[in-house]
Design a protein around this motif. Structure first.
Motif, PDB file in Angstrom:
ATOM      1  N   THR A  41       0.838  -1.200   0.000  1.00  0.00           N
ATOM      2  CA  THR A  41       0.000   0.000   0.000  1.00  0.00           C
ATOM      3  C   THR A  41       0.871   1.248   0.000  1.00  0.00           C
ATOM      4  OG1 THR A  41      -1.795  -1.159   1.123  1.00  0.00           O
ATOM      5  CG2 THR A  41      -1.795   1.247   1.266  1.00  0.00           C
ATOM      6  N   GLN A  42       1.921   1.246   0.840  1.00  0.00           N
ATOM      7  CA  GLN A  42       2.840   2.389   0.880  1.00  0.00           C
ATOM      8  C   GLN A  42       3.500   2.633  -0.469  1.00  0.00           C
ATOM      9  OE1 GLN A  42       5.278   1.128   4.339  1.00  0.00           O
ATOM     10  NE2 GLN A  42       5.034   3.260   4.987  1.00  0.00           N
ATOM     11  N   LEU A  43       3.785   1.558  -1.181  1.00  0.00           N
ATOM     12  CA  LEU A  43       4.428   1.675  -2.486  1.00  0.00           C
ATOM     13  C   LEU A  43       3.439   1.998  -3.602  1.00  0.00           C
ATOM     14  CD1 LEU A  43       6.879  -1.350  -2.200  1.00  0.00           C
ATOM     15  CD2 LEU A  43       7.506   1.081  -2.204  1.00  0.00           C
ATOM     16  N   PHE A  81      17.092 -10.155 -10.308  1.00  0.00           N
ATOM     17  CA  PHE A  81      17.697  -8.852 -10.580  1.00  0.00           C
ATOM     18  C   PHE A  81      16.619  -7.784 -10.761  1.00  0.00           C
ATOM     19  CE2 PHE A  81      19.195  -5.555 -13.422  1.00  0.00           C
ATOM     20  CZ  PHE A  81      20.402  -5.183 -12.855  1.00  0.00           C
ATOM     21  N   PHE A  82      15.624  -8.072 -11.605  1.00  0.00           N
ATOM     22  CA  PHE A  82      14.553  -7.103 -11.846  1.00  0.00           C
ATOM     23  C   PHE A  82      13.735  -6.857 -10.575  1.00  0.00           C
ATOM     24  CE2 PHE A  82      14.800  -8.810 -16.357  1.00  0.00           C
ATOM     25  CZ  PHE A  82      15.602  -7.780 -16.795  1.00  0.00           C
ATOM     26  N   ASN A  83      13.446  -7.912  -9.821  1.00  0.00           N
ATOM     27  CA  ASN A  83      12.674  -7.775  -8.592  1.00  0.00           C
ATOM     28  C   ASN A  83      13.393  -6.868  -7.596  1.00  0.00           C
ATOM     29  OD1 ASN A  83      12.487  -9.433  -5.621  1.00  0.00           O
ATOM     30  ND2 ASN A  83      10.599  -8.609  -6.482  1.00  0.00           N
ATOM     31  N   LEU A  84      14.658  -7.132  -7.363  1.00  0.00           N
ATOM     32  CA  LEU A  84      15.392  -6.393  -6.332  1.00  0.00           C
ATOM     33  C   LEU A  84      15.711  -4.959  -6.743  1.00  0.00           C
ATOM     34  CD1 LEU A  84      17.631  -9.352  -5.185  1.00  0.00           C
ATOM     35  CD2 LEU A  84      15.764  -8.303  -3.882  1.00  0.00           C
ATOM     36  N   THR A  85      16.059  -4.742  -8.000  1.00  0.00           N
ATOM     37  CA  THR A  85      16.301  -3.363  -8.430  1.00  0.00           C
ATOM     38  C   THR A  85      15.000  -2.569  -8.439  1.00  0.00           C
ATOM     39  OG1 THR A  85      16.212  -4.020 -10.763  1.00  0.00           O
ATOM     40  CG2 THR A  85      18.400  -3.857  -9.742  1.00  0.00           C
ATOM     41  N   SER A  86      13.907  -3.201  -8.837  1.00  0.00           N
ATOM     42  CA  SER A  86      12.602  -2.525  -8.816  1.00  0.00           C
ATOM     43  C   SER A  86      12.179  -2.200  -7.387  1.00  0.00           C
ATOM     44  CB  SER A  86      11.537  -3.386  -9.487  1.00  0.00           C
ATOM     45  OG  SER A  86      11.837  -3.563 -10.848  1.00  0.00           O
ATOM     46  N   ALA A  87      12.455  -3.110  -6.460  1.00  0.00           N
ATOM     47  CA  ALA A  87      12.113  -2.860  -5.056  1.00  0.00           C
ATOM     48  C   ALA A  87      12.899  -1.668  -4.522  1.00  0.00           C
ATOM     49  CB  ALA A  87      12.399  -4.106  -4.215  1.00  0.00           C
ATOM     50  N   ALA A  88      14.177  -1.605  -4.837  1.00  0.00           N
ATOM     51  CA  ALA A  88      14.998  -0.484  -4.368  1.00  0.00           C
ATOM     52  C   ALA A  88      14.515   0.836  -4.973  1.00  0.00           C
ATOM     53  CB  ALA A  88      16.467  -0.727  -4.716  1.00  0.00           C
ATOM     54  N   ILE A  89      14.253   0.831  -6.274  1.00  0.00           N
ATOM     55  CA  ILE A  89      13.799   2.049  -6.947  1.00  0.00           C
ATOM     56  C   ILE A  89      12.428   2.471  -6.429  1.00  0.00           C
ATOM     57  CG2 ILE A  89      13.057   3.004  -9.180  1.00  0.00           C
ATOM     58  CD1 ILE A  89      15.300   1.167 -10.421  1.00  0.00           C
ATOM     59  N   SER A  90      11.493   1.529  -6.306  1.00  0.00           N
ATOM     60  CA  SER A  90      10.154   1.845  -5.804  1.00  0.00           C
ATOM     61  C   SER A  90      10.221   2.430  -4.404  1.00  0.00           C
ATOM     62  CB  SER A  90       9.272   0.594  -5.789  1.00  0.00           C
ATOM     63  OG  SER A  90       9.004   0.153  -7.086  1.00  0.00           O
ATOM     64  N   SER A  91      11.058   1.843  -3.557  1.00  0.00           N
ATOM     65  CA  SER A  91      11.188   2.335  -2.181  1.00  0.00           C
ATOM     66  C   SER A  91      11.776   3.741  -2.156  1.00  0.00           C
ATOM     67  CB  SER A  91      12.071   1.387  -1.364  1.00  0.00           C
ATOM     68  OG  SER A  91      11.435   0.129  -1.239  1.00  0.00           O
ATOM     69  N   GLY A  92      12.771   3.975  -2.990  1.00  0.00           N
ATOM     70  CA  GLY A  92      13.372   5.298  -3.044  1.00  0.00           C
ATOM     71  C   GLY A  92      12.408   6.354  -3.544  1.00  0.00           C
ATOM     72  N   ILE A  93      11.697   6.038  -4.613  1.00  0.00           N
ATOM     73  CA  ILE A  93      10.741   6.996  -5.181  1.00  0.00           C
ATOM     74  C   ILE A  93       9.586   7.256  -4.224  1.00  0.00           C
ATOM     75  CG2 ILE A  93       9.002   7.275  -7.014  1.00  0.00           C
ATOM     76  CD1 ILE A  93      11.043   5.920  -8.905  1.00  0.00           C
ATOM     77  N   SER A  94       9.179   6.229  -3.478  1.00  0.00           N
ATOM     78  CA  SER A  94       8.051   6.371  -2.544  1.00  0.00           C
ATOM     79  C   SER A  94       8.442   7.078  -1.254  1.00  0.00           C
ATOM     80  CB  SER A  94       7.468   4.997  -2.215  1.00  0.00           C
ATOM     81  OG  SER A  94       6.950   4.410  -3.380  1.00  0.00           O
ATOM     82  N   GLY A  95       9.722   7.354  -1.077  1.00  0.00           N
ATOM     83  CA  GLY A  95      10.169   8.082   0.106  1.00  0.00           C
ATOM     84  C   GLY A  95      10.333   7.225   1.348  1.00  0.00           C
ATOM     85  N   HIS A 100      15.158   0.574   3.215  1.00  0.00           N
ATOM     86  CA  HIS A 100      14.300  -0.084   2.231  1.00  0.00           C
ATOM     87  C   HIS A 100      14.897  -0.014   0.822  1.00  0.00           C
ATOM     88  CE1 HIS A 100      11.026  -0.866   4.984  1.00  0.00           C
ATOM     89  NE2 HIS A 100      11.195   0.355   5.465  1.00  0.00           N
ATOM     90  N   VAL A 101      15.862   0.855   0.632  1.00  0.00           N
ATOM     91  CA  VAL A 101      16.588   0.925  -0.634  1.00  0.00           C
ATOM     92  C   VAL A 101      17.829   0.036  -0.558  1.00  0.00           C
ATOM     93  CG1 VAL A 101      17.828   2.443  -2.233  1.00  0.00           C
ATOM     94  CG2 VAL A 101      15.743   3.254  -1.115  1.00  0.00           C
ATOM     95  N   ILE A 102      18.514   0.101   0.575  1.00  0.00           N
ATOM     96  CA  ILE A 102      19.774  -0.637   0.737  1.00  0.00           C
ATOM     97  C   ILE A 102      19.549  -2.148   0.843  1.00  0.00           C
ATOM     98  CG2 ILE A 102      21.740  -0.987   2.285  1.00  0.00           C
ATOM     99  CD1 ILE A 102      21.510   2.074   2.899  1.00  0.00           C
ATOM    100  N   SER A 103      18.509  -2.579   1.543  1.00  0.00           N
ATOM    101  CA  SER A 103      18.272  -4.024   1.742  1.00  0.00           C
ATOM    102  C   SER A 103      18.154  -4.807   0.435  1.00  0.00           C
ATOM    103  CB  SER A 103      17.031  -4.251   2.604  1.00  0.00           C
ATOM    104  OG  SER A 103      17.260  -3.786   3.907  1.00  0.00           O
TER     105      SER A 103
END
Length: 128
Positions: A41-43, A81-95, A100-103
């Motif tokens: 939901t946060q994302l 690769f796509f899952n983890l990079t997308s998770a980092a980017i989504s977390s960063g963009i969502s603030g 949540h970006v580093i993990s």
């Protein structure tokens, strides 16, 4: 102990840890864990998204642990690769916080190491 033996041991240790992480995450996602749903939901993702991700995480974890199946492993590593990079980017963009970006990027290091250390018998060979 020779270099090849050390490389093989490192591959299996890293790959089993990585596979176990993806299997566990897949189970947590598929169980509709409240923390996962809150995170989605946060994302800004729909509530059914963990079911899709959970299924792929389970399958990816299995694919990299089971011996053989070089092509399937390549797809699993790419998906991770796509899952983890997308998770980092989504977390960063969502603030979300830096953790949540580093993990996911730290877990990406395990994906890269597992892929790089894999024995030749698990690598795709060009058609001759």
């Amino acid at each position: 102990m020779n270099k090849e033996k050390i490389k093989t041991i490192a591959y299996w240790v890293i790959t089993v840890l990585l596979g176990a992480n993806f299997l566990f995450a897949g189970f947590i996602y598929l169980s509709r864990n409240p923390e996962v749903l809150a995170g989605m939901t946060q994302l800004g993702y729909p509530q059914y998204f963990p079911l899709i991700l959970g299924t792929w995480k389970l399958l990816g974890g299995i694919a990299i642990i089971v011996p053989g199946f070089a092509l399937l492993k390549e797809w699993a590593y790419a998906g991770m690769f796509f899952n983890l990079t997308s998770a980092a980017i989504s977390s960063g963009i969502s603030g979300l916080g830096a953790q949540h970006v580093i993990s996911p990027l730290a877990m990406l290091a395990f994906v890269i190491l597992s892929w790089w250390l894999r024995p030749d018998k698990y690598k795709l060979t060009p058609n001759k």
